[in-house]
Design a protein around this motif. Sequence first.
Motif, PDB file in Angstrom:
ATOM      1  N   ARG A  74       0.818  -1.219   0.000  1.00 21.05           N
ATOM      2  CA  ARG A  74       0.000   0.000   0.000  1.00 21.05           C
ATOM      3  C   ARG A  74       0.850   1.266   0.000  1.00 21.05           C
ATOM      4  O   ARG A  74       0.439   2.296  -0.503  1.00 21.05           O
ATOM      5  CB  ARG A  74      -0.916  -0.002   1.212  1.00 21.05           C
ATOM      6  CG  ARG A  74      -1.998  -1.069   1.108  1.00 21.05           C
ATOM      7  CD  ARG A  74      -2.797  -1.126   2.377  1.00 21.05           C
ATOM      8  NE  ARG A  74      -3.547  -2.377   2.459  1.00 21.05           N
ATOM      9  CZ  ARG A  74      -3.814  -3.003   3.597  1.00 21.05           C
ATOM     10  NH1 ARG A  74      -3.386  -2.494   4.742  1.00 21.05           N
ATOM     11  NH2 ARG A  74      -4.490  -4.123   3.600  1.00 21.05           N
ATOM     12  N   TYR A  79      -3.549   6.453  -2.753  1.00 20.39           N
ATOM     13  CA  TYR A  79      -4.953   6.105  -2.472  1.00 20.39           C
ATOM     14  C   TYR A  79      -5.691   7.381  -2.094  1.00 20.39           C
ATOM     15  O   TYR A  79      -5.304   8.067  -1.153  1.00 20.39           O
ATOM     16  CB  TYR A  79      -4.972   5.084  -1.319  1.00 20.39           C
ATOM     17  CG  TYR A  79      -6.327   4.530  -0.975  1.00 20.39           C
ATOM     18  CD1 TYR A  79      -7.187   4.086  -1.975  1.00 20.39           C
ATOM     19  CD2 TYR A  79      -6.745   4.429   0.350  1.00 20.39           C
ATOM     20  CE1 TYR A  79      -8.422   3.558  -1.653  1.00 20.39           C
ATOM     21  CE2 TYR A  79      -7.979   3.900   0.673  1.00 20.39           C
ATOM     22  CZ  TYR A  79      -8.820   3.467  -0.327  1.00 20.39           C
ATOM     23  OH  TYR A  79     -10.038   2.947  -0.003  1.00 20.39           O
ATOM     24  N   LEU A  81      -9.502   9.029  -1.237  1.00 19.52           N
ATOM     25  CA  LEU A  81     -10.862   8.608  -0.868  1.00 19.52           C
ATOM     26  C   LEU A  81     -11.873   9.720  -1.085  1.00 19.52           C
ATOM     27  O   LEU A  81     -11.527  10.906  -1.115  1.00 19.52           O
ATOM     28  CB  LEU A  81     -10.927   8.256   0.609  1.00 19.52           C
ATOM     29  CG  LEU A  81     -10.203   7.046   1.134  1.00 19.52           C
ATOM     30  CD1 LEU A  81      -8.801   7.429   1.497  1.00 19.52           C
ATOM     31  CD2 LEU A  81     -10.948   6.520   2.330  1.00 19.52           C
ATOM     32  N   PHE A  87      -6.295  12.962   8.407  1.00 24.85           N
ATOM     33  CA  PHE A  87      -6.312  12.773   9.854  1.00 24.85           C
ATOM     34  C   PHE A  87      -6.689  14.093  10.516  1.00 24.85           C
ATOM     35  O   PHE A  87      -5.961  15.077  10.375  1.00 24.85           O
ATOM     36  CB  PHE A  87      -4.930  12.336  10.370  1.00 24.85           C
ATOM     37  CG  PHE A  87      -4.522  10.959   9.959  1.00 24.85           C
ATOM     38  CD1 PHE A  87      -5.310  10.190   9.099  1.00 24.85           C
ATOM     39  CD2 PHE A  87      -3.352  10.394  10.447  1.00 24.85           C
ATOM     40  CE1 PHE A  87      -4.940   8.917   8.727  1.00 24.85           C
ATOM     41  CE2 PHE A  87      -2.972   9.114  10.082  1.00 24.85           C
ATOM     42  CZ  PHE A  87      -3.763   8.379   9.210  1.00 24.85           C
TER      43      PHE A  87
ATOM     44  N   ALA B 113     -13.585   6.578   7.436  1.00 30.12           N
ATOM     45  CA  ALA B 113     -12.795   7.014   6.278  1.00 30.12           C
ATOM     46  C   ALA B 113     -11.352   7.269   6.688  1.00 30.12           C
ATOM     47  O   ALA B 113     -10.423   7.012   5.926  1.00 30.12           O
ATOM     48  CB  ALA B 113     -13.411   8.275   5.677  1.00 30.12           C
ATOM     49  N   VAL B 114     -11.163   7.781   7.913  1.00 28.77           N
ATOM     50  CA  VAL B 114      -9.813   8.083   8.385  1.00 28.77           C
ATOM     51  C   VAL B 114      -9.029   6.783   8.590  1.00 28.77           C
ATOM     52  O   VAL B 114      -7.873   6.668   8.196  1.00 28.77           O
ATOM     53  CB  VAL B 114      -9.867   8.907   9.683  1.00 28.77           C
ATOM     54  CG1 VAL B 114      -8.477   9.086  10.257  1.00 28.77           C
ATOM     55  CG2 VAL B 114     -10.504  10.256   9.418  1.00 28.77           C
ATOM     56  N   ASP B 116      -9.689   3.966   7.133  1.00 21.98           N
ATOM     57  CA  ASP B 116      -9.517   3.418   5.802  1.00 21.98           C
ATOM     58  C   ASP B 116      -8.301   4.054   5.126  1.00 21.98           C
ATOM     59  O   ASP B 116      -7.460   3.372   4.535  1.00 21.98           O
ATOM     60  CB  ASP B 116     -10.784   3.730   4.999  1.00 21.98           C
ATOM     61  CG  ASP B 116     -10.996   2.742   3.890  1.00 21.98           C
ATOM     62  OD1 ASP B 116     -10.739   1.549   4.120  1.00 21.98           O
ATOM     63  OD2 ASP B 116     -11.404   3.171   2.794  1.00 21.98           O
ATOM     64  N   ALA B 117      -8.200   5.379   5.260  1.00 24.04           N
ATOM     65  CA  ALA B 117      -7.067   6.087   4.671  1.00 24.04           C
ATOM     66  C   ALA B 117      -5.766   5.620   5.303  1.00 24.04           C
ATOM     67  O   ALA B 117      -4.770   5.393   4.610  1.00 24.04           O
ATOM     68  CB  ALA B 117      -7.234   7.592   4.859  1.00 24.04           C
ATOM     69  N   ALA B 118      -5.787   5.465   6.632  1.00 24.19           N
ATOM     70  CA  ALA B 118      -4.575   5.056   7.339  1.00 24.19           C
ATOM     71  C   ALA B 118      -4.102   3.697   6.834  1.00 24.19           C
ATOM     72  O   ALA B 118      -2.921   3.505   6.537  1.00 24.19           O
ATOM     73  CB  ALA B 118      -4.839   5.000   8.842  1.00 24.19           C
ATOM     74  N   LYS B 119      -5.049   2.766   6.702  1.00 27.95           N
ATOM     75  CA  LYS B 119      -4.682   1.444   6.197  1.00 27.95           C
ATOM     76  C   LYS B 119      -4.217   1.551   4.752  1.00 27.95           C
ATOM     77  O   LYS B 119      -3.234   0.941   4.352  1.00 27.95           O
ATOM     78  CB  LYS B 119      -5.884   0.505   6.255  1.00 27.95           C
ATOM     79  CG  LYS B 119      -6.213  -0.003   7.636  1.00 27.95           C
ATOM     80  CD  LYS B 119      -7.310  -1.054   7.511  1.00 27.95           C
ATOM     81  CE  LYS B 119      -8.051  -1.245   8.803  1.00 27.95           C
ATOM     82  NZ  LYS B 119      -9.408  -1.791   8.578  1.00 27.95           N
ATOM     83  N   GLY B 120      -4.966   2.340   3.977  1.00 29.41           N
ATOM     84  CA  GLY B 120      -4.679   2.466   2.554  1.00 29.41           C
ATOM     85  C   GLY B 120      -3.308   3.055   2.297  1.00 29.41           C
ATOM     86  O   GLY B 120      -2.691   2.802   1.271  1.00 29.41           O
ATOM     87  N   MET B 121      -2.814   3.865   3.243  1.00 34.79           N
ATOM     88  CA  MET B 121      -1.491   4.461   3.064  1.00 34.79           C
ATOM     89  C   MET B 121      -0.385   3.523   3.511  1.00 34.79           C
ATOM     90  O   MET B 121       0.777   3.849   3.387  1.00 34.79           O
ATOM     91  CB  MET B 121      -1.398   5.770   3.844  1.00 34.79           C
ATOM     92  CG  MET B 121      -2.145   6.899   3.151  1.00 34.79           C
ATOM     93  SD  MET B 121      -1.868   8.465   3.959  1.00 34.79           S
ATOM     94  CE  MET B 121      -2.735   8.211   5.468  1.00 34.79           C
ATOM     95  N   VAL B 132      -3.716   6.703  15.073  1.00 31.70           N
ATOM     96  CA  VAL B 132      -4.999   7.200  14.585  1.00 31.70           C
ATOM     97  C   VAL B 132      -6.109   6.955  15.600  1.00 31.70           C
ATOM     98  O   VAL B 132      -6.702   7.896  16.132  1.00 31.70           O
ATOM     99  CB  VAL B 132      -5.377   6.550  13.239  1.00 31.70           C
ATOM    100  CG1 VAL B 132      -6.669   7.132  12.727  1.00 31.70           C
ATOM    101  CG2 VAL B 132      -4.248   6.757  12.234  1.00 31.70           C
TER     102      VAL B 132
END
Lengths: 299, 522
Positions: A74, A79, A81, A87, B113-114, B116-121, B132
């Motif tokens: 990843r 990515y 969204l 954050f 969503a936050v 999700d973003a953390a995992k996605g990064m 997070v």
Amino acid sequence: MIKAENLIKKFGTSTAVNNISFEVKEGENLILLGTSGCGKTTTLRMINRLIEPDSGTVYINGIAVNKQQPEMLRRGIGYVLQNHGLFPHYTVAENIAIVPRLLKWKSADITKRADELFEKLNLNPALKNQYPADLSGGQQQRVGLARSLMVNPPVLLMDEPFGALDNLTRISIRKEFRRLDELVKKTIIMVTHDVQEAFEMGDRICLMDKGEIQQIGTPEELLFQPANNFVAGFLNDQRMLLELKSVFLIDVLPGYSGESSLTVWDRMDNLLHPGNNTPAADQLTIDQLMSAFAAYKKR
Amino acid sequence: MEQTQSFWQFVAQQQDKLWSQTWAHIGLTMISLILAILIAVPVGILITRKQKLSGVVLGFAGVLQTIPSIALLGVMIPFLGIGPKPAILALFLYALLPVIRNTYTGIMEVNPAVIDAAKGMGMNKWQVLTRVELPLAFPVLMAGIRTATVINVGVATLAAYIASGGLGEFIFGGIALNNSNMILAGAIPAALLAIILDFLLSLVQKINLKSIRVTYLILPFIFISLSSFYLLPTQIGGRMLGGFTPEFMGREDGYLGLKKIYHLGIETVVISDAVMYKAAFDHELDVISGYSTDGRLKAYGLVILKDDRHIFPPYFAAPIVRQDVLDNHQELEGVLNQLSGVINDSTMTSLNYKVDQLKQSPEKVAMDFMVAHQLYKPAKGATKGTIRIGSKIFGEQYILAQMYKILILGNTNLAVETKTGLGGTKICFDALTNNQIDFYPEYTGTGFLVLLKPDKKTIEQLNGNTDGVYQYVSNEFNRQYKIKWLRPIGFNNTYALMMRKEQAQSLHIESITDLTNHLNQK
């Protein structure tokens, strides 16, 4: 570059994605288009392993993603969204530094790259020390994009990146993004439910319904050679507009020698709103353009 | 005069005690809180991962929360004895729910969503959690810790009942001794403590955390440094340990008298009489301040040390009744006096034994006794009004209240309402003077020393004089409160120092003087 083979994903008894295969070439923009629940987001998330498929494999540069550690995979894939996913407890600067920090970049390199992206994305450097909540929706989306581009990943996955924006902002940001040199070279897979967006942003479109691909092809192919009734019906509402936007002048006007990327829609805009645009050199009228377009369609 | 000293004088005089109690209070609160945080935060995180467990875990923690604090402390004693350990465990259990629930809620409320973003990064699970989820859940989590802190400061006052110290010593001592200054000297610092700790934690709550790691380091440091103060007051070094009730600790005819007259120098802890006898039996305590008619004396094999210098005044029980009640119901006085002279010390001890140890109900014990002594008559039917009988919160008073109920129902046309378990002397007496109850059984010594608080001269004059004390309280109550002391029931439930029989015999201790001598020999 990216290859998906026979992906299947079930949630409980319902099948979200049913045996999907496609390929995306390097530098290409593939749009996953469809209504809510058609499986497009599930498909996207199987590429960076946020969702694991029940069967089937995704390859990036010939390497199966499930052979790589998900975190490492990843970090090499941008990515973006729908709800930007910034954050809330990090400043803008800290937000865009997340992936570089995970990859142990030096602070100086992070700052340099951030400044570069801020300029390209038209972001005021003063925003860096603000928190996401202080930004407008458009600014948040740009920061979200900047964050995904920081380490210059070759692949970018975008899940409804403009979905949370109002209509006007969406159209203007879309235009801006299309011109962004950072994005031109990238292999992009983008999910949207907005047909116009798909036609504007996509080199190719993959139209999905009920977990299956209905047709995959260029915008013109979908418009003029629909694979089935579903495809034709899906585009019907906006057919006129889409046709005008996806047909290039060079194909309609015999002997046209102007810019090759201009569409009929662009030329019409130019003719109908001359004030906003530089007048074209030729003496074309709107009637001539329309009859040429009609002639092109009959062919 | 001594009894009219101001609050500040009291505080100045009791400064040392106040500080040691306050530190103990902070220590109890903090240690239990840290333990709770150490357990509850991981559990809270766990149930966000295993959602199926969340109902069970939160339900269980919720049930713990509903157990009355006194009951919870009582349940702990057989396993953990007395002292800080059971108190800390009880406080720990109370702190669990707010911390678990808020950790869980805080993390569940983080925008998906936050995450999700953390995992996605490309963040791994630990990074997602510490950078997070926990930082974003932190304000909610801290709110839970604040709730737990305030609850614990409050519940920790009850720790005084099981020899764990804390500000409860003053509060319950004050209630027992009818000393408002003492109550306030415990209650005000406890309230301030709750407010200050809550305020400090509210500052911590506002920190914007980028990553939880910082707090991992800082919070325990604050807590542990605070907690170390707890070690100060609990170093028990004496060869023998005395456990005295809060009331006894503050009384001239109690601990103060022991120090003054006998020069008794014994290490002491404060403890509730509910657990004192058992603690002595279990060798947790060596000397306790019991009551001479207590049934547990018999049950736990304890002996009374002879009061050879007569510091414990007579405590003969008699009903005290508001004069207006006697005027309205002329027949009442004679009926209540039927019990007079019927019960002596050993009779009362064995009645108490039946209730406290054989677990018979006070109703049954009272009824059996009344039937056996031909004092029982079937109820005549109530037509003329209601008499409200009060009692303090221990078995003997329950039995007496039941006996009076039987007498009134059998001999008058009055209905009876019993309001038993009215805490200590002060609560009972206030209920009587404020027309909440019509009478309750009181003890001459208590009326004399606790309620009337005569000057030193009077105390010395009447010391050891049973009839004199009774006369004095009868006259004074009538004059000051319009309350009448009826005839004494017969037994003398006085304070007494007690020890385990074997220990007393092996050390040849028979009297309090013997005990003092034993403690003084090196």
